[in-house]
Design a protein around this motif. Structure first.
Motif, mmCIF file in Angstrom:
data_model
loop_
_atom_site.group_PDB
_atom_site.id
_atom_site.type_symbol
_atom_site.label_atom_id
_atom_site.label_comp_id
_atom_site.label_asym_id
_atom_site.label_seq_id
_atom_site.Cartn_x
_atom_site.Cartn_y
_atom_site.Cartn_z
ATOM 1 N N ASP A 1 -21.754 -16.849 9.623
ATOM 2 C CA ASP A 1 -22.040 -15.432 9.800
ATOM 3 C C ASP A 1 -23.266 -14.942 9.038
ATOM 4 O OD1 ASP A 1 -19.800 -15.182 11.395
ATOM 5 O OD2 ASP A 1 -18.496 -14.637 9.739
ATOM 6 N N HIS A 2 -23.948 -15.828 8.336
ATOM 7 C CA HIS A 2 -24.977 -15.353 7.408
ATOM 8 C C HIS A 2 -26.098 -14.582 8.102
ATOM 9 C CE1 HIS A 2 -28.574 -17.964 8.015
ATOM 10 N NE2 HIS A 2 -27.694 -18.763 8.604
ATOM 11 N N GLU A 3 -26.394 -14.896 9.358
ATOM 12 C CA GLU A 3 -27.479 -14.220 10.070
ATOM 13 C C GLU A 3 -27.158 -12.757 10.365
ATOM 14 O OE1 GLU A 3 -28.227 -16.533 13.529
ATOM 15 O OE2 GLU A 3 -29.452 -18.018 12.471
ATOM 16 N N HIS A 4 -25.873 -12.395 10.296
ATOM 17 C CA HIS A 4 -25.469 -11.023 10.603
ATOM 18 C C HIS A 4 -25.468 -10.119 9.372
ATOM 19 C CE1 HIS A 4 -24.395 -12.317 14.616
ATOM 20 N NE2 HIS A 4 -23.667 -13.292 14.099
ATOM 21 N N PHE A 5 -25.954 -10.646 8.248
ATOM 22 C CA PHE A 5 -26.019 -9.854 7.014
ATOM 23 C C PHE A 5 -27.424 -9.902 6.414
ATOM 24 C CE2 PHE A 5 -21.572 -11.141 7.489
ATOM 25 C CZ PHE A 5 -20.955 -9.902 7.435
ATOM 26 N N ARG A 6 -28.412 -9.896 7.281
ATOM 27 C CA ARG A 6 -29.795 -9.840 6.853
ATOM 28 C C ARG A 6 -30.256 -8.384 6.765
ATOM 29 N NH1 ARG A 6 -32.252 -14.924 10.404
ATOM 30 N NH2 ARG A 6 -31.545 -16.580 8.970
ATOM 31 N N PRO A 7 -31.407 -8.123 6.129
ATOM 32 C CA PRO A 7 -31.893 -6.738 6.034
ATOM 33 C C PRO A 7 -31.970 -6.067 7.401
ATOM 34 C CG PRO A 7 -33.151 -8.125 4.565
ATOM 35 C CD PRO A 7 -32.270 -9.050 5.357
ATOM 36 N N LEU A 8 -31.506 -4.820 7.440
ATOM 37 C CA LEU A 8 -31.455 -3.952 8.624
ATOM 38 C C LEU A 8 -30.285 -4.251 9.549
ATOM 39 C CD1 LEU A 8 -35.210 -3.525 9.620
ATOM 40 C CD2 LEU A 8 -33.832 -2.118 8.101
ATOM 41 N N CYS A 9 -29.462 -5.266 9.230
ATOM 42 C CA CYS A 9 -28.251 -5.489 10.019
ATOM 43 C C CYS A 9 -27.261 -4.355 9.756
ATOM 44 C CB CYS A 9 -27.603 -6.821 9.650
ATOM 45 S SG CYS A 9 -28.427 -8.267 10.362
ATOM 46 N N LEU A 10 -26.584 -3.915 10.801
ATOM 47 C CA LEU A 10 -25.586 -2.861 10.670
ATOM 48 C C LEU A 10 -24.212 -3.487 10.451
ATOM 49 C CD1 LEU A 10 -26.757 -0.491 13.555
ATOM 50 C CD2 LEU A 10 -27.363 -0.409 11.132
ATOM 51 N N VAL A 11 -23.481 -2.953 9.498
ATOM 52 C CA VAL A 11 -22.149 -3.461 9.171
ATOM 53 C C VAL A 11 -21.181 -2.295 9.018
ATOM 54 C CG1 VAL A 11 -23.000 -5.551 8.054
ATOM 55 C CG2 VAL A 11 -22.690 -3.482 6.695
ATOM 56 N N LYS A 12 -19.911 -2.594 9.214
ATOM 57 C CA LYS A 12 -18.876 -1.578 9.054
ATOM 58 C C LYS A 12 -18.016 -1.905 7.836
ATOM 59 C CE LYS A 12 -17.169 -2.214 13.082
ATOM 60 N NZ LYS A 12 -16.288 -2.126 14.270
ATOM 61 N N PRO A 13 -17.609 -0.891 7.085
ATOM 62 C CA PRO A 13 -16.775 -1.162 5.906
ATOM 63 C C PRO A 13 -15.357 -1.532 6.313
ATOM 64 C CG PRO A 13 -16.985 1.194 6.234
ATOM 65 C CD PRO A 13 -17.871 0.553 7.262
ATOM 66 N N LYS A 14 -14.790 -2.477 5.583
ATOM 67 C CA LYS A 14 -13.388 -2.795 5.785
ATOM 68 C C LYS A 14 -12.533 -1.700 5.153
ATOM 69 C CE LYS A 14 -13.773 -7.844 5.975
ATOM 70 N NZ LYS A 14 -13.302 -9.128 5.407
ATOM 71 N N LYS A 15 -11.327 -1.594 5.615
ATOM 72 C CA LYS A 15 -10.411 -0.604 5.065
ATOM 73 C C LYS A 15 -10.192 -0.879 3.587
ATOM 74 C CE LYS A 15 -5.858 1.452 5.884
ATOM 75 N NZ LYS A 15 -4.616 1.383 6.703
ATOM 76 N N LYS A 16 -10.272 0.167 2.765
ATOM 77 C CA LYS A 16 -10.124 0.003 1.320
ATOM 78 C C LYS A 16 -8.705 -0.432 0.962
ATOM 79 C CE LYS A 16 -13.670 3.376 0.055
ATOM 80 N NZ LYS A 16 -13.940 4.681 -0.587
ATOM 81 N N LYS A 17 -8.645 -1.255 -0.058
ATOM 82 C CA LYS A 17 -7.357 -1.749 -0.523
ATOM 83 C C LYS A 17 -7.264 -1.539 -2.027
ATOM 84 C CE LYS A 17 -7.800 -5.174 3.079
ATOM 85 N NZ LYS A 17 -9.128 -4.635 3.487
#
Length: 449
Positions: free
Chosen positions: A27-43
């Motif tokens: 998955d490393h390519e999906h966490f490069r600069p300008l990649c959009l990500v969603k936060p996981k539910k807080k625990k």
């Protein structure tokens, strides 16, 4: 093994817990600069933030600018001051002299003599980030595409969105290796017996390519119609779970895990077996772990039906049962599975193997009581905190079960003695709480045995 490297890098580089390790090399390519990500539910038990990939970059959801210039111009180039290189090294060498007996599935291993474990690696890293002034300028140059299907679904579900703006990447190809060497007598039994004396060495490694993202930081985006902004001080910033006593946090942890995972208790006895089989499979195989994680996230993200198929025989029965569930039940089960996977993902690989053996030996219930008693002490919040637990919880029918349990707990930062005395090797609430959640679910699902 990739997770060991990224977690170690984060531990050495960052004390703020804002730097997030990438757990899978896939998955490393999906966490490069300008990649959009969603936060996981807080625990309650997880201090550091967690994110899931979206497969989109900021460039994908912005309208073209007047000059049609790509966001590639935001990236540092060459010897730019926004790109810095450095080296991280680590060496671990352990030797154990004695006897060990392990039982996993249909195989048993007995070892007498000397065993040694060594890990040594040096990795050259590069820190990249998109300068905030450049992002501020981009806000006025390019507007958000409010008609983009991803943006529309995001706003419909009122989900928050983050963008990766800083990464730690490898600046050259790196090889990480582990070596386990055993000298003495080794006895292995599968279905036929094999006995050998002498030396046995097990080496395994992973090649991490140049430019691989190991860790990242993300900043929240806010979207209003066609405009977008950066949230430097979000109102709902991460809750500081370090406030209050450990007993109070344990109460909240128990309430959270029961609220999320009690749906498992409503399964039929046949489905208990199906779910436990799948969880055990992903604990052994990281690729299966990632596959199930992505499928459950897809279920929680979809507004309509989600087809669940797999080529894996270990996951097929689970996904088939989920596919045939009502939409309401499917969402509840997907949430519980995701919660469980998040907890398992916090554990070390060796801990997962120890949990599998604990299931075989049917000692998970007692381990759960032990870990709960540890969480009741405020001292697990502090490095070098001393306390005691009920020594009877460390009393097992076989000595190796006791050693297995003590070793598993120590990997979460709490060193136990047979008399119940304990000391924290680090601030351990989060790590021990993740172990508690894992034991809770495994105990719940194994009750059908």
């Amino acid at each position: 093994m990739f997770k060991k490297v990224t977690q170690s890098v984060v531990n050495q580089m960052d004390s703020t817990r804002d730097l997030v390790p990438v757990h899978s090399i896939l998955d490393h390519e999906h966490f490069r600069p300008l990649c959009l990500v969603k936060p996981k539910k807080k625990k309650i038990w997880k201090l550091s933030p967690g994110y899931t990939q979206t497969w989109y970059t900021l460039d994908d959801v912005l309208l073209p600018g007047e000059d049609n210039r790509s966001t590639e111009s935001l990236f540092p180039k060459g010897d730019d001051q926004d790109s810095r290189q450095f080296t991280v090294k680590k060496r671990v060498s352990d030797t154990v002299d004695g006897s060990v007996s392990l039982h996993v599935e249909s195989a048993s291993v007995a070892l007498k003599g000397v065993a040694s474990l060594s890990r040594e690696w040096s990795i050259k890293l590069q820190k990249n980030h998109i300068p905030i002034p450049k992002l501020e300028a981009l806000k006025t140059e390019r507007k958000m595409n409010a008609n983009h299907s991803f943006i529309q679904q995001l706003q419909k579900k009122q989900q928050r969105l983050y963008m990766v703006h800083e990464t730690v990447e490898t600046s050259e190809e790196t090889i990480y290796e582990e070596s386990i060497k055993a000298e003495g007598s080794l006895k292995t039994q599968f279905h036929a017996k094999f006995f050998a004396k002498g030396t046995r060495e097990n080496r395994q490694g992973i090649t991490i390519p140049k430019g691989c993202t190991l860790a990242f930081r993300a900043i929240e985006l806010t979207i209003t119609d066609g405009s977008w902004d950066l949230q430097y001080f979000p109102e709902s910033s991460r809750t500081l779970v370090c406030d209050g006593s450990s007993q109070g946090k344990l109460d909240r942890l128990e309430a959270e895990v029961k609220d999320t995972c009690q749906i498992f208790s409503k399964l039929s006895s046949d489905l208990f077996v199906v779910f436990l089989k799948a969880i055990k499979a992903v604990m052994r195989d990281r690729n299966l772990f990632e596959e199930l994680t992505h499928k459950m996230e897809a279920v929680l993200d979809e507004t309509g039906s989600c087809e669940l198929k797999t080529e894996s025989p270990d996951l097929k029965d689970l996904l088939s049962s989920l596919q045939n569930s009502s939409r309401h039940l499917l969402l509840k089960l997907a949430e519980a599975i995701t919660y469980t996977l998040d907890a398992l993902d916090e554990l070390m690989e060796d801990q997962l193997l120890m949990l599998l053996e604990s299931l075989e030996e049917k000692i998970v219930s007692q381990q759960l009581k032990l870990v709960k008693s540890i969480l009741e002490h405020d001292d697990i919040e502090h490095s070098e905190g001393h306390f005691h637990v009920d020594a009877s919880l460390l009393s097992f029918s076989q000595e190796r079960e006791q050693k297995l349990t003590i070793a598993m707990v120590e990997m979460s930062g709490v060193k136990l003695q047979k008399d119940g005395s304990a000391v924290c090797t680090k601030a351990a609430f989060s790590a021990v709480a993740a172990l508690y959640v894992s034991l809770y679910v495994l105990n719940l699902l194994s009750n059908s045995d």
